[in-house]
Design a protein around this motif. Sequence first.
Motif, PDB file in Angstrom:
ATOM      1  N   ALA A  19      14.110  40.803  -9.101  1.00 54.24           N
ATOM      2  CA  ALA A  19      13.230  41.129 -10.342  1.00 54.24           C
ATOM      3  C   ALA A  19      11.878  40.168 -10.123  1.00 54.24           C
ATOM      4  N   ASP A  20      12.303  39.043  -9.905  1.00 56.70           N
ATOM      5  CA  ASP A  20      11.094  38.144  -9.649  1.00 56.70           C
ATOM      6  C   ASP A  20       9.952  38.449  -8.761  1.00 56.70           C
ATOM      7  N   LEU A  21      10.633  38.809  -7.660  1.00 55.18           N
ATOM      8  CA  LEU A  21       9.760  39.220  -6.590  1.00 55.18           C
ATOM      9  C   LEU A  21       8.920  40.557  -6.765  1.00 55.18           C
ATOM     10  N   LYS A  22       9.644  41.561  -7.396  1.00 48.90           N
ATOM     11  CA  LYS A  22       8.654  42.776  -7.946  1.00 48.90           C
ATOM     12  C   LYS A  22       7.803  42.096  -8.822  1.00 48.90           C
ATOM     13  N   THR A  23       8.010  41.385  -9.868  1.00 50.60           N
ATOM     14  CA  THR A  23       7.125  41.177 -10.628  1.00 50.60           C
ATOM     15  C   THR A  23       5.897  40.379 -10.181  1.00 50.60           C
ATOM     16  N   PHE A  24       6.147  39.425  -9.132  1.00 50.82           N
ATOM     17  CA  PHE A  24       4.943  38.690  -8.465  1.00 50.82           C
ATOM     18  C   PHE A  24       4.254  39.865  -7.792  1.00 50.82           C
ATOM     19  N   GLN A  25       4.629  40.707  -7.225  1.00 48.25           N
ATOM     20  CA  GLN A  25       3.921  41.721  -6.422  1.00 48.25           C
ATOM     21  C   GLN A  25       3.250  42.725  -7.353  1.00 48.25           C
ATOM     22  N   GLU A  26       3.665  42.863  -8.459  1.00 46.69           N
ATOM     23  CA  GLU A  26       2.953  43.786  -9.318  1.00 46.69           C
ATOM     24  C   GLU A  26       1.810  43.241 -10.171  1.00 46.69           C
ATOM     25  N   LEU A  27       1.990  41.639 -10.188  1.00 44.71           N
ATOM     26  CA  LEU A  27       0.789  40.973 -10.659  1.00 44.71           C
ATOM     27  C   LEU A  27      -0.103  40.193  -9.732  1.00 44.71           C
ATOM     28  N   GLY A  28       0.090  40.722  -8.373  1.00 43.01           N
ATOM     29  CA  GLY A  28      -0.905  40.317  -7.345  1.00 43.01           C
ATOM     30  C   GLY A  28      -0.439  38.893  -6.883  1.00 43.01           C
ATOM     31  N   VAL A  29       0.613  38.366  -6.781  1.00 41.06           N
ATOM     32  CA  VAL A  29       0.905  37.105  -6.514  1.00 41.06           C
ATOM     33  C   VAL A  29       2.133  37.333  -5.048  1.00 41.06           C
ATOM     34  N   PHE A  30       1.860  36.504  -4.090  1.00 39.18           N
ATOM     35  CA  PHE A  30       2.635  36.577  -3.104  1.00 39.18           C
ATOM     36  C   PHE A  30       3.818  35.866  -3.426  1.00 39.18           C
ATOM     37  N   GLY A  31       5.130  36.339  -3.239  1.00 38.43           N
ATOM     38  CA  GLY A  31       6.333  35.558  -3.803  1.00 38.43           C
ATOM     39  C   GLY A  31       7.095  35.127  -2.914  1.00 38.43           C
ATOM     40  N   THR A  32       7.402  33.891  -2.714  1.00 37.90           N
ATOM     41  CA  THR A  32       8.619  33.049  -1.976  1.00 37.90           C
ATOM     42  C   THR A  32       9.864  32.846  -2.846  1.00 37.90           C
ATOM     43  N   SER A  33      10.755  32.459  -2.167  1.00 33.77           N
ATOM     44  CA  SER A  33      12.124  32.235  -2.788  1.00 33.77           C
ATOM     45  C   SER A  33      13.106  31.470  -2.383  1.00 33.77           C
ATOM     46  N   ALA A  34      13.827  30.766  -2.925  1.00 34.40           N
ATOM     47  CA  ALA A  34      15.063  29.878  -2.624  1.00 34.40           C
ATOM     48  C   ALA A  34      16.210  30.510  -3.245  1.00 34.40           C
ATOM     49  N   ILE A  35      17.156  30.962  -2.644  1.00 31.94           N
ATOM     50  CA  ILE A  35      18.344  31.664  -3.094  1.00 31.94           C
ATOM     51  C   ILE A  35      19.365  30.632  -3.508  1.00 31.94           C
ATOM     52  N   THR A  36      19.805  30.483  -4.703  1.00 32.51           N
ATOM     53  CA  THR A  36      20.893  29.724  -5.049  1.00 32.51           C
ATOM     54  C   THR A  36      22.258  30.136  -5.176  1.00 32.51           C
TER      55      THR A  36
END
Length: 270
Positions: A19-36
């Motif tokens: 959900a976070d990465l989809k939201t970042f994408q829709e708002l024009g931000v490149f998303g990175t992630s650290a999975i817990t």
Amino acid sequence: MIALTIAGSDSGGGAGIQADLKTFQELGVFGTSAITALTAQNTLGVHDIMAAEPAFVAAQLHALFEDFEITAAKTGMLFSPAIIDVVAATMQQQHIPLVVDPVMIAKGGATLLAQQAVQTMKEVLLPVATVCTPNIPEAEVLAGMTITTASDVAQAAQRLMALGAKNIVMKGGHLSGVDAVDTVFLEDGSVFTMTTPRIDTKATHGTGCTFSAAITAGLANGQELKEAIIEAKRFIQAAIVHPLGIGHGHGPTNHFAYNRYDCEVFVDEA
């Protein structure tokens, strides 16, 4: 701009990292992630959880900050005290906004934060939070009180700020009333509310993740905090109002909606 989400993976795609990465994408931000953590999950509930080793969470964060110019970060499901310690220690070394979504319970009722981790969150993570976005049940746990009235909301927010969180968004979806009212307490002492019609829907999976991710994206893009919070509210309200109709349980919100439909939020300065 680049944003970071530190959270669990939702195999159903409606919450968490996805959900976070989809939201970042829709708002024009490149998303990175650290999975817990990994979850075996769908709209009907969480069937299993496998937490990452804290050292591996640390390795992911080190790799990201070593290479990317990340301008804002958020946390979601952190699961254990050891993971919270790693995340807090890393973020203390970074000089970027941190949005803390204190994820505790999944929509289906599964526990996503070990009980002993609550105290660790209060002691080490909230002090490095730029903004914390609890729903009412989460705020009750963190503040150690029952919340039913506007006065309770204000008192709980002050308790969370006393723990170190600079700004608080008290989400009002669990309170009673025709409308849903979120109350925002800012570091400078100002307060404002965001009011939207309450929607009768089961498509609410991932609302907290999506809302906090939208705030993070706004901050990553250089927005002032108040502007980022209000725009994030528009994002999540549109996502709730225009559901996708996926799954047989608590369906996901619609991350496409913000860029396809207009959505108004009534903002009132206290």
